[in-house]
Every structure is written in C-alpha cells, then in structure tokens.
Write a protein that holds these residues in place. Sequence first.
Motif, short mmCIF file in Angstrom:
data_model
loop_
_atom_site.label_atom_id
_atom_site.label_comp_id
_atom_site.label_asym_id
_atom_site.label_seq_id
_atom_site.Cartn_x
_atom_site.Cartn_y
_atom_site.Cartn_z
N ALA A 155 1.01 -1.57 -0.09
CA ALA A 155 -0.30 -0.10 -0.28
C ALA A 155 0.80 1.18 -0.01
O ALA A 155 2.03 1.16 0.78
CB ALA A 155 -0.95 -0.14 1.45
N ALA A 215 -12.23 -6.65 -9.56
CA ALA A 215 -11.79 -7.22 -8.28
C ALA A 215 -12.86 -8.89 -8.19
O ALA A 215 -13.74 -9.45 -8.75
CB ALA A 215 -12.61 -6.81 -7.12
N LYS A 218 -17.32 -9.25 -7.97
CA LYS A 218 -17.24 -8.11 -8.16
C LYS A 218 -17.70 -7.75 -9.61
O LYS A 218 -16.99 -8.56 -10.61
CB LYS A 218 -16.39 -6.68 -7.50
CG LYS A 218 -16.53 -6.91 -5.87
CD LYS A 218 -15.75 -4.96 -5.91
CE LYS A 218 -16.02 -4.93 -4.43
NZ LYS A 218 -15.31 -3.94 -3.86
N SER A 259 -13.10 7.24 -7.80
CA SER A 259 -11.52 6.04 -6.67
C SER A 259 -10.80 6.61 -6.68
O SER A 259 -9.32 6.52 -5.88
CB SER A 259 -12.47 5.24 -5.76
OG SER A 259 -12.05 3.95 -7.05
N LYS A 263 -3.49 1.53 -3.29
CA LYS A 263 -4.49 0.74 -1.59
C LYS A 263 -4.74 -0.39 -2.23
O LYS A 263 -5.07 -0.92 -3.42
CB LYS A 263 -5.34 1.93 -1.63
CG LYS A 263 -5.81 3.58 -0.96
CD LYS A 263 -6.79 4.47 -1.94
CE LYS A 263 -6.87 5.72 -1.33
NZ LYS A 263 -8.18 6.28 -1.10
N PRO A 264 -5.15 -1.51 -0.96
CA PRO A 264 -5.69 -2.59 -1.47
C PRO A 264 -6.90 -2.42 -1.70
O PRO A 264 -6.94 -3.74 -2.28
CB PRO A 264 -6.11 -2.91 0.64
CG PRO A 264 -4.80 -2.28 1.12
CD PRO A 264 -4.98 -0.71 0.32
N GLU A 265 -7.96 -1.85 -1.53
CA GLU A 265 -8.83 -2.08 -2.33
C GLU A 265 -8.50 -1.40 -4.11
O GLU A 265 -9.51 -2.24 -4.82
CB GLU A 265 -9.81 -1.04 -2.48
CG GLU A 265 -9.27 0.59 -2.66
CD GLU A 265 -9.20 0.53 -0.43
OE1 GLU A 265 -8.44 -0.25 -0.41
OE2 GLU A 265 -9.58 2.51 -0.11
N ASP A 266 -7.47 -1.10 -4.70
CA ASP A 266 -6.86 -1.46 -5.93
C ASP A 266 -6.74 -2.61 -6.65
O ASP A 266 -6.92 -3.21 -7.26
CB ASP A 266 -6.23 -0.26 -5.90
CG ASP A 266 -6.24 1.16 -6.04
OD1 ASP A 266 -5.59 1.36 -5.25
OD2 ASP A 266 -7.46 1.29 -6.33
N THR A 267 -6.96 -3.69 -5.61
CA THR A 267 -6.83 -4.88 -5.92
C THR A 267 -7.38 -5.88 -6.95
O THR A 267 -9.20 -5.72 -6.30
CB THR A 267 -6.76 -5.92 -4.81
OG1 THR A 267 -5.54 -5.52 -3.77
CG2 THR A 267 -6.66 -7.28 -5.19
N ALA A 268 -7.36 -5.85 -8.02
CA ALA A 268 -7.84 -6.96 -9.44
C ALA A 268 -7.47 -7.48 -10.38
O ALA A 268 -6.03 -6.78 -10.81
CB ALA A 268 -9.38 -5.43 -9.70
N THR A 271 -1.83 -6.97 -7.33
CA THR A 271 -1.90 -6.85 -5.62
C THR A 271 -1.53 -6.28 -4.65
O THR A 271 -0.24 -5.83 -5.28
CB THR A 271 -2.34 -8.67 -5.47
OG1 THR A 271 -2.56 -8.92 -6.41
CG2 THR A 271 -2.67 -8.75 -3.79
N SER A 296 -1.70 -4.79 2.55
CA SER A 296 -1.69 -3.80 3.48
C SER A 296 -0.94 -3.78 4.63
O SER A 296 0.05 -4.50 4.38
CB SER A 296 -3.26 -3.67 4.23
OG SER A 296 -2.91 -5.28 4.67
#
Length: 121
Positions: free
Chosen positions: A14, A40, A43, A62, A86-91, A118, A121
């Motif tokens: 991150a 992701a 999703k 975002s 950020k971890p939420e960008d993992t996809a 990937t 965090s």
Amino acid sequence: QVQLVESGGGLVQAGGSLRLSCAASGSIFSINAMGWYRQAVGKQRELVASITSGGSTTYLDSVKGRFIISRDYAKNTVYLQMNSLKPEDTAVYYCKQDLRTDWASQIFPYWGRGTQVTVSS
C-alpha cells in the motif's frame, strides 16, 4: 488478427506504484478510444480510466488524483500509471482498445487477457 498484450502487474505494498502497459499488434488501421478496466473477486468489471483519440481522459472517482492514463500513438500502446495504491485497488486489470482493422471496417472493441494487481496492506 489483432492482439493486445498487457504487462506491468504484480504485488506491491500500500502506497506504492505500478505502471501497466498494453500494446496492440496485428492488422490495425486506426485506434479510437483506449481504456483500462478492472475486476475484483466477486465484483463486476468497472471502467478505471479511458482516453480518446484526441487525448481526453476520464477516471473512476476512486482513482482520481492517483492514476494517470496515457497513450503512445506510434506504438499503439496505452499506459496506466498507478500511484498511492490501496488494498481496494486489488483486481485483475484489463485493457480495451476500440479500433478498425481496415479503412472500411467498423470500430470494434478488443480486449487484453488481463494482468493481476495485488496491493498488500
């Protein structure tokens, strides 16, 4: 036949950065819009960023201020510079290029196979 090859994915902490590339090769007459999508686990695929033939860009809210999309017209390549990840960008990230294979053909979307990003965090 047209082929899109993506590269640049990987594992990053991150706050780190990655740069994705997507080069198109084969029978290409012209390229219109180019874009990056991501999907992701669990999703739906979403548009991350796009760039028109004239250079206009759009971004997912975002990623605004963190990601930059660009293109090299001579190399039929689109890039995605990803900063402050950020971890939420993992996809899995996919590129798409809307192009014509000859002067008489319609514009058709071509997709890459995807590259995993990937962010830990």
